[in-house]
Write a protein that holds these residues in place. Structure first.
Motif, PDB file in Angstrom:
ATOM      1  N   VAL A  37       0.837  -1.193   0.000  1.00  0.00           N
ATOM      2  CA  VAL A  37       0.000   0.000   0.000  1.00  0.00           C
ATOM      3  C   VAL A  37       0.878   1.251   0.000  1.00  0.00           C
ATOM      4  N   LEU A  51      -8.460   5.957  -5.643  1.00  0.00           N
ATOM      5  CA  LEU A  51      -7.841   4.649  -5.406  1.00  0.00           C
ATOM      6  C   LEU A  51      -7.381   4.030  -6.719  1.00  0.00           C
ATOM      7  N   ARG A  78      -4.078   6.919  -3.640  1.00  0.00           N
ATOM      8  CA  ARG A  78      -3.740   5.788  -2.791  1.00  0.00           C
ATOM      9  C   ARG A  78      -3.574   4.608  -3.735  1.00  0.00           C
ATOM     10  N   ILE A  80      -2.325   0.660  -4.559  1.00  0.00           N
ATOM     11  CA  ILE A  80      -2.156  -0.650  -3.936  1.00  0.00           C
ATOM     12  C   ILE A  80      -1.738  -1.658  -4.996  1.00  0.00           C
ATOM     13  N   ALA A 130      -9.816  -1.650   0.882  1.00  0.00           N
ATOM     14  CA  ALA A 130      -9.493  -0.228   0.746  1.00  0.00           C
ATOM     15  C   ALA A 130     -10.700   0.658   1.026  1.00  0.00           C
TER      16      ALA A 130
END
Length: 283
Positions: A37, A51, A78, A80, A130
């Protein structure tokens, strides 16, 4: 965007971005999905950051696609990176032993429907994990090689393997997209109605062919969704996936991806940045 400015931006990413962290998400079948992450460098003051889920290629792991995840994090996302265990290094080694060859083993893994179904479960688990603290205002799925196959399937590409992932992302990015092959008819990507960015290179050779084979996926996309194809002169398959370092390729990919995604988030189809030795085609 001048190349010199892109270089300065990418050079600052490592120092400016918060440290990434290994986490795990529970999957529907009880398995634990490893994820790296990367927090947004500039968290949103009004709520969740956008995201980006990243799906590496066959034999890859959550440690992969680091350059792109860091670039997205520096841009306020963000990010991942998902570790797909059923199509990671252990699975690749198993298939190489079975077929007694790297190319044959890779083809066996990339053509395994069960491996993709596991990937879809991984993606669903990561997205649900998430979303637990807060719901992202914009979501994107990105992938390289087998991860690009995964992106195309999630985006809605027709296939003959009976694969029906959940999809539902706002945008998709395929690095080294797949052209027509056993599971993907020539017009497979014509069924995709979400915006897609495809990036390849003039040395992006794969199991199915070179960049001209990969460009057929873009040619099949229907117009009107801000779809874009970028072909980076000299870029190889490994360079696009971050497995072979090439600063110019990585800088170009990050600039292309963040510019396109940020435009979509703002409700516009933003023009591609002006980059040396990069050919752009829009729909």
């Amino acid at each position: 965007m001048p190349r010199s400015l892109i270089g300065l931006l990418l050079a600052a990413i490592g120092a400016a971005a918060p440290a990434q962290q290994l986490s795990f998400a529970p999957r529907a079948d009880g398995a634990q999905v490893p994820m790296m992450v990367y927090p947004a460098a500039s968290p949103s003051s009004t709520g969740c950051p956008p995201l980006a889920l990243l799906s590496p290629g066959a034999g890859g792991s959550e440690q992969g696609l680091r350059y792109l995840a860091q670039g997205l994090g520096a841009d306020g996302w963000r990010a991942i990176v998902i570790g797909h265990r059923e199509s990671g290094m252990d699975a690749l080694k198993r298939d190489v032993r079975t077929t007694r060859g790297l190319r044959a083993g890779l083809a066996m893994l990339v053509d395994d429907p069960a491996a993709y179904r596991a990937r879809f479960m991984d993606i669903d688990a990561a997205r649900q994990w998430a979303s637990a603290p807060c719901k992202a205002p914009f979501t994107a799925l990105l992938g390289h090689s087998m991860g690009a196959h995964t992106v195309q399937f999630e985006a809605g590409a027709r296939n003959t393997a009976g694969l029906h992932p959940a999809g539902g992302f706002d945008a998709y990015v395929a690095l080294s997209p797949a052209g027509p092959e056993a599971w993907l008819p020539a017009d497979a990507d014509a069924a995709i109605t979400a915006p897609v960015l495809m990036i390849t290179g003039t040395r992006d050779a794969g199991l199915g062919g070179d960049e001209r084979w990969r460009e057929q996926a873009f040619a099949a996309l229907p117009p009107g969704q801000c779809d874009r194809l970028a072909v980076i002169d000299g870029a190889t398959h490994m360079q696009l996936g971050g497995g072979s370092f090439d600063a110019r390729t990585q800088q170009a990919v990050v600039a292309l991806v963040t510019t396109w995604l940020d435009g979509l988030r703002a409700g516009t189809c933003k023009p591609a940045p002006a980059l040396e030795r990069v050919r752009i085609q829009d729909k």
